[in-house]
Each structure stands twice: as C-alpha cells, then as structure tokens.
Scaffold this motif. Sequence first.
Motif, PDB file in Angstrom:
ATOM      1  N   GLY A  57     -57.020 -13.800 -19.867  1.00 53.64           N
ATOM      2  CA  GLY A  57     -56.241 -13.428 -18.206  1.00 53.64           C
ATOM      3  C   GLY A  57     -55.049 -12.682 -18.503  1.00 53.64           C
ATOM      4  N   TYR A  58     -54.848 -12.022 -17.515  1.00 56.56           N
ATOM      5  CA  TYR A  58     -53.675 -11.246 -17.305  1.00 56.56           C
ATOM      6  C   TYR A  58     -53.264 -11.264 -16.057  1.00 56.56           C
ATOM      7  N   GLY A  59     -51.922 -11.011 -16.149  1.00 61.06           N
ATOM      8  CA  GLY A  59     -50.896 -10.877 -14.775  1.00 61.06           C
ATOM      9  C   GLY A  59     -50.783 -12.371 -14.237  1.00 61.06           C
ATOM     10  N   SER A  60     -50.701 -12.335 -12.863  1.00 61.64           N
ATOM     11  CA  SER A  60     -50.294 -13.656 -12.249  1.00 61.64           C
ATOM     12  C   SER A  60     -51.380 -14.227 -11.273  1.00 61.64           C
ATOM     13  N   ALA A  61     -51.574 -15.458 -11.225  1.00 62.53           N
ATOM     14  CA  ALA A  61     -52.668 -16.149 -10.354  1.00 62.53           C
ATOM     15  C   ALA A  61     -51.733 -16.256  -9.198  1.00 62.53           C
ATOM     16  N   ASN A  62     -50.670 -16.587  -9.126  1.00 64.77           N
ATOM     17  CA  ASN A  62     -49.587 -16.550  -7.677  1.00 64.77           C
ATOM     18  C   ASN A  62     -48.315 -16.121  -8.226  1.00 64.77           C
ATOM     19  N   LEU A  63     -47.943 -15.008  -7.488  1.00 65.41           N
ATOM     20  CA  LEU A  63     -46.804 -14.032  -7.438  1.00 65.41           C
ATOM     21  C   LEU A  63     -45.540 -14.937  -7.248  1.00 65.41           C
ATOM     22  N   GLU A  64     -45.672 -15.762  -6.268  1.00 58.47           N
ATOM     23  CA  GLU A  64     -44.348 -16.422  -5.835  1.00 58.47           C
ATOM     24  C   GLU A  64     -43.917 -17.549  -6.924  1.00 58.47           C
ATOM     25  N   TRP A  65     -44.750 -18.105  -7.452  1.00 60.49           N
ATOM     26  CA  TRP A  65     -44.431 -19.167  -8.677  1.00 60.49           C
ATOM     27  C   TRP A  65     -44.650 -18.330 -10.097  1.00 60.49           C
ATOM     28  N   PRO A 214     -56.653 -27.531  -8.307  1.00 62.02           N
ATOM     29  CA  PRO A 214     -56.044 -26.998  -9.290  1.00 62.02           C
ATOM     30  C   PRO A 214     -56.461 -25.831  -9.963  1.00 62.02           C
ATOM     31  N   PHE A 215     -55.399 -25.207 -10.295  1.00 63.83           N
ATOM     32  CA  PHE A 215     -55.806 -23.652 -11.016  1.00 63.83           C
ATOM     33  C   PHE A 215     -56.316 -22.602 -10.063  1.00 63.83           C
ATOM     34  N   ARG A 216     -55.943 -22.955  -8.694  1.00 63.63           N
ATOM     35  CA  ARG A 216     -56.532 -22.046  -7.776  1.00 63.63           C
ATOM     36  C   ARG A 216     -55.587 -20.356  -7.675  1.00 63.63           C
ATOM     37  N   ALA A 217     -56.054 -19.279  -7.729  1.00 64.23           N
ATOM     38  CA  ALA A 217     -55.433 -18.305  -7.608  1.00 64.23           C
ATOM     39  C   ALA A 217     -55.237 -17.865  -6.256  1.00 64.23           C
ATOM     40  N   ALA A 218     -53.920 -17.245  -5.932  1.00 63.99           N
ATOM     41  CA  ALA A 218     -53.749 -16.707  -4.592  1.00 63.99           C
ATOM     42  C   ALA A 218     -54.444 -15.376  -4.590  1.00 63.99           C
TER      43      ALA A 218
END
Length: 361
Positions: A57-65, A214-218
């Motif tokens: 995995g790379y980067g962010s699943a949610n940029l706000e958090w 749970p674990f849902r990407a934006a």
Amino acid sequence: MRRMSVTGLALLLSIGAAQSAQADALDDAVNAEIKRQNIPGLAIGIERDGKIIRLSGYGSANLEWQIPVTPDTRFQTGSTGKQFTSLAILMLEKDGKLSLDDPIAKYFPDVPASWADIRLRHFLSHTSGLDDDFAKVDLQKNLTWEEFRQFIYKWPKTRPAGAKWVYSNAGYQMLGMVIEKLTGAPYHRYLESQIFRPLGMNATRDLSETEIIPFRAAGYEHEGGKLGGTLGNQAWAAPIFNHTADGSTYITARDFTTYLAAMDAPNPTFAALWAKAKAPVIKTDPDKPVSYGMGWFTVTKNGTPIEYHGGSWQGFRALIVHYPQQKTGIAILVNSDIPEWLPLFDKVIAAAVPDLPPPPQ
C-alpha cells in the motif's frame, strides 16, 4: 539438523536479492508517479503460481485524516467488477437457470421492439448494438429501478446484435437486473454467496451510502481531469448509479489478488467458467489484435497471452492483469482519477513483473 550447502545458501541469497531489487524498483516507480501526478493512494497485489507473493500500500486512503493505504483498504472496482457479473451469469447457466442464448425479452417483455435480437451473450460481450451516451446522463438524479430500466430502454440501438463491439455499461446493468430477477435477491448477495465468500474474498462487498464500512478509501478527482489540477473529493452520484452490475463493488488488493491466485491453483468450481469468460468473442477493432470475451479483454503481445480489464468510476481507477502461461496476476487499485493513467499502469507493471509485457490500454 540438515546443514545447508554453500550452493544452496548462495541460491537463496540471490533469490532474496532479486526480490529486494524488484521491490525497490516497484516502490520507486509507484512513489515517483504518486509525486508526479499527485495521486492520493494506491494498492498493489501480485500472485504467482496460485500464491500471493506481494501486497503493498502507498499513500493515503483518506487525505483529510492522512490514513495510509494498506492491502486491506477497500477501493471501488469500477469496470474491473464486470467480470463478477459475467461469472455470476455463467454460474446461473451452469445451474440450468438460464441460457446465454436467452433473449433479454424473456426476462423483461417490455423491452423495445428493436431489442428482439439481443441475447444475454450480447450484453456480456458488448455486442448488443446499444450505444451508451453517458454525457447525457444526470448522475445526480436518483431513480427507482423501474425508472432506471425504462431509462436504459431509451439508449439508441444503431446496429444488429452481434455485428460490432461497442463498450456498453447498460448491457451489464441489464444483466444485474436479470440476476436479481432469477435469484430474488440483490445482485451483490448472489456474488457474495456464490463467488466472493467461496474464494475467500471476505472484504469484497457492495457500495453503500449509509453503512459504516471499515477501511473504505475516499475517492478523489483532479479539477478538469488534468495533471496539475486541484485535487478534490469525488463528485456525488445518486445512489442508483452506485448499485448497478457494471462495477459497483468494494474490493481490497488482498481480495483481488486472492481472486487472481485462484485462477492459477486447481479450482474445479470456477476453472471452466473462467475459461468460457475469457474465450475471445469478438475483436474490439477489426484492425487491432485485442479481443473481448465476457468481462475480459484478451490479447497476445510479444508472444505472451494477456487477460485484463480496467475500471474507472468517480475518483477511482483499477487494473487487473493475468498472464495464464506464466501463472501470474497483478491487481492495481487507486483512489484517484489519475490524469495520466497509462504511464502509471505501464510503469507499475514494468517494475512489478519486468519479464512480462503490459497490456495495451
């Protein structure tokens, strides 16, 4: 205790070094594209000989958090999920519930008269003769399922069924309605009980606007869909458009790689169905080597058979690739529209499986 020979130790060290170099090359390729294209997050899975050999995995699943992507982050499949619809239809055929030669009018007698020649197999292979014109679709207008079906009936049918390949989401949307009519349950319930859970894909499920998942990407989109465009949250779509059978599924890199790995391990339940789904039906263009089966693109490139499909839906992109001769598969899931998706996928595949060619896109 058995003592390892110098030769054996050297072999293990060389294999480890090669895997490390490959991992470094893949990390470098992904991170460079993430930076260049301002991609929020990405997950990759690789299988070989029916076993998962890498999940990253790379980067962010949610940029706000600033939540990091992991192999268990749920991404939207987009059209890579069409193969699940295809597999479900083929399972229903195997069980004697339908025939691919059934006219769609058998299930929905109110279809337009011009649809009289359309069989289920035409929807599966994008040869129904229907033209999708999604530029005219108001994705923010919610509809009932009856209204949605009547809406699809208005798509222009410009050629006889079977005459030409033209990509059609509407065909797969109709197939989902057939599945629901035959099983008496929502489309995804059949997928879960007959495909996902039997294969160990325990995180794969339908989309939902209301449930806690749970674990849902934006999902994220670049302004104007262009490189350098400001990154924002995915545009809102009415619920009806997130529950259709043309690709409305959440999946993880772990689950998608598990699915690909099952193709390269003895699997009598699914093997014949996958073979039928991947068998070329028609060329996508008379002058090009790419063919389409039923939910899969197929091509032979540099002497290497490749089975693949891409997907894109509001703030998500995905690609799965399977090399049947090499018993190797790769899944790539991204929570962004990716302004330049072709370079990203080509570079990732070149680093992940350097001995194999990327599919044409």
